[in-house]
Design an enzyme around this catalytic site. Structure first.
Site, PDB file in Angstrom:
ATOM      1  N   HIS A 167       0.758  -1.096  -0.067  1.00 25.38           N
ATOM      2  CA  HIS A 167       0.087  -0.075   0.141  1.00 25.38           C
ATOM      3  C   HIS A 167       1.109   1.159  -0.002  1.00 25.38           C
ATOM      4  CE1 HIS A 167       0.493  -0.147   4.539  1.00 25.38           C
ATOM      5  NE2 HIS A 167       0.513   1.029   4.572  1.00 25.38           N
ATOM      6  N   ASP A 198       0.278  -7.575   1.108  1.00 28.53           N
ATOM      7  CA  ASP A 198       0.716  -5.972   1.478  1.00 28.53           C
ATOM      8  C   ASP A 198       2.307  -6.279   1.531  1.00 28.53           C
ATOM      9  OD1 ASP A 198       0.532  -3.589   1.671  1.00 28.53           O
ATOM     10  OD2 ASP A 198      -0.217  -3.621   3.768  1.00 28.53           O
ATOM     11  N   SER A 276       4.609   2.073   8.198  1.00 32.36           N
ATOM     12  CA  SER A 276       4.402   0.955   7.392  1.00 32.36           C
ATOM     13  C   SER A 276       5.408   0.462   6.423  1.00 32.36           C
ATOM     14  CB  SER A 276       3.051   1.405   6.351  1.00 32.36           C
ATOM     15  OG  SER A 276       2.172   1.626   6.991  1.00 32.36           O
TER      16      SER A 276
END
Length: 586
Positions: A167, A198, A276
């Site tokens: 993402h 992911d 992230s």
């Protein structure tokens, strides 16, 4: 600790999100790039596959037309409050001395401090990822939204490669990496994007980037209460950040971005916007996971989630084996627990037999003809399946048997033992990736569309529903579409759910203006299999009329010659360069 709540109604709080994957982002301008502004990338509800991307924040420049709601009544969301106050440092204990003075007695060093000390050598492998995104406009598929920028984290692995979150580079236009302590940003190339897990893999062609950087080593799957340290570049500053905690839980988790369920770690270390893609290290300085999402809710604190090494290793080996990411396979069945003794007796199961009952089978599964509804799955690759669908994992732990399936690769086979009419049968099942009727992602491809006489036809995807109805599309979208999204199965690999997205007003389509997001069932009596088949049938039609049979028993009838002649004027009026997307022209 929070104050104990008495039984009764919950106090009202402001509406909020539940679980999110976060990274920092900024809107791009014509001048120099502005400072990063924090935003949440994805929002999700536990046990559901809905997700929303950060690009939705740019919808201000693309106002959405009003939509008629045929969906379920909106449910009120539970609010949350996020504690942003830093923890106070522990003060040394004051103890009286024999001569009346006071001496400061040092406290024992916390376990996480020793962990951080061991992680320091590996910190140089952690990089900051800068990405410029340009997301497609799914509601107006012939154009794209305004670009925006984001920053997240990543880390260097062997083979001159870098791992980060998928993402973090979704719909990327440009990706740049910056090493710790460096003032130079290096252009990166995206090698593979694993939407389901992911994870994304990058590389840098400039040899200078790799100088003085040692790749991160991967460790074994940690045990509960093992110390972990998350390293990255989250909100709050520009330099590297370290947060520590322990492994709280390990189970099959819902991956927000991928709309899938894979093995995941729950930790109590803070995972904030910008974390992230950053690595999670154990007390030996080895990577045991990738930070990727966190839980935001009023009743919880410090719940973060990490992609564990088995999932990371699967992604890397899949890329090395096939030269591209092929995905995580599925068995292709929906199953029911067999915990009720009467149900087991009725299915012909013996007292010592355990398993789960097959409810439905994916028609697109490679060998769907082998298994039958009401078969009882007794074991998968020699591992016995319990009545609740779990298998032994580690000492004192059990996990869903889908974990065994996810360890396989696309095209692999598995030995499945089933009970059918009180007889035990064994099948060698070929595994494949999931083919959804309404895909959760478009794999970076622009949306498909076809325009005739002002009618805009498109294929329904989850990003399209989110674009039309917002992050609460599971409550606001038409019930017919939601039912197909949640329960329908594709009958073939190329099947799509085609809808009339909107009607661009023109003289020829008077009276049809209010048709919005309604499924197209047939054209001139022939079923519509996908968008390309519809476009081909319309282009080749020589009948006097074009007749579209829609959901809710609606029909649209247009004169063929007049409709095709009016299409060019509609395109010119709305500044659309082509009546169909590029993928439909081939």
């Amino acid at each position: 600790m929070g104050e104990t709540r008495k039984r009764g109604r919950k106090p009202k709080t402001s509406a909020s999100t539940t679980e999110s994957m976060d990274f920092q982002y900024t809107n791009s301008t014509s001048g120099a790039q502005t400072d990063a502004v924090t935003a949440q990338n994805d929002v999700f509800i536990a046990a559901k596959d809905g997700a929303s991307t950060a690009a939705a924040n740019n919808d201000d420049n693309n106002p959405k037309p009003a939509r008629r709601g045929r969906g379920r009544p909106r449910k009120s969301r539970v609010g949350h409050t996020e504690d942003t106050e830093p923890l106070a440092a522990a003060s040394p204990e004051r103890r009286p001395y024999q001569n009346g003075g006071v001496v400061l007695e040092p406290q024992p060093v916390a376990k996480w401090e020793s962990v951080a000390a061991r992680v320091v050598p590996a910190m140089d492998a952690v990089v900051k990822v800068f990405c410029v995104h340009t997301e497609p406009n799914y509601s107006l598929p012939w154009q794209r939204k305004r670009q925006y920028s984001s920053s997240s984290s990543g880390f260097v692995i062997g083979g001159k490669r870098v791992l980060t979150n998928a993402h973090s580079v979704e719909h990327y236009t440009q990706v740049k990496l910056k090493k710790r302590g460096s003032d130079t940003k290096y252009l990166a190339t995206v090698l593979a994007i694993g939407t389901e897990c992911d994870i994304a893999m990058l590389t840098v062609s400039d040899d200078e980037f790799w100088e003085g950087v040692s790749p991160v080593e991967f460790g074994d799957l940690p045990a509960l209460q093992d110390a972990v340290t998350v390293v990255g570049y989250p909100i709050g500053g520009d330099t590297i950040s370290v947060t520590s905690g322990v492994v709280s839980r390990m189970e099959i988790l819902s991956y927000v971005h991928g709309s899938t369920e894979l093995l995941g770690l729950q930790i109590d270390a803070a995972i904030n916007s910008g974390n992230s893609g950053g690595p999670a290290f154990n007390d030996k300085g080895k990577c045991v996971g990738i930070a990727f999402q966190s839980l935001k809710h009023e009743d919880v604190e410090n719940i973060g989630y990490v992609i564990p090494t088995p999932v990371i290793t699967h992604f890397i080996q899949d890329y090395e084996k096939n030269g591209a990411y092929t995905g995580f396979p599925i068995l292709g069945v929906e199953w029911q627990k067999m915990e009720n003794p009467d149900l087991r007796l009725a299915m012909g199961m013996k007292p010592d037999q355990k398993g789960v009952r097959i409810r439905r089978i994916e028609p697109t599964a490679p060998e769907s003809h082998l298994l039958k509804p009401s078969d009882i799955i007794l074991s998968f690759d020699g591992v016995k399946v319990a009545n609740d669908g779990t298998v032994p994992f580690r000492h004192g732990e059990r996990i869903g048997f889908s974990y065994l399936v996810s360890q396989k690769y696309t095209g692999d086979t598995a030995l499945v033992k089933v009970l059918r009419y009180s007889k035990i049968l064994t099948f060698n099942i070929k595994l494949a990736t999931h083919k959804r009727l309404i895909p959760a992602h478009t794999s970076g491809k622009p949306p498909s569309y076809y325009i005739i006489a002002g009618f805009v036809f498109t294929a329904v995807t989850v990003p399209y529903l989110r674009s039309e109805y917002g992050k609460d599309y599971e409550f606001d979208a038409p019930v017919k579409l939601l039912d197909k999204h949640l329960h329908a199965m594709a009958e073939s690999t190329d099947e799509q759910l085609v809808v009339v997205s909107q009607v661009l007003v023109a003289d020829i389509n008077i009276g049809y203006e209010e048709i919005v997001n309604t499924q197209v069932l047939a054209f001139n009596g022939k079923p519509v299999k996908n968008l390309k088949s519809l476009a081909d049938m319309v282009d080749k039609c020589n009948d006097e009329y074009l007749r579209f049979d829609l959901e809710y028993q609606q029909i649209v009838v247009l004169q063929t010659k007049a409709a095709k002649a009016a299409t060019l004027d509609v395109l010119t009026t709305h500044g659309i360069s082509s009546a169909m997307s590029d993928d439909l022209k081939t």
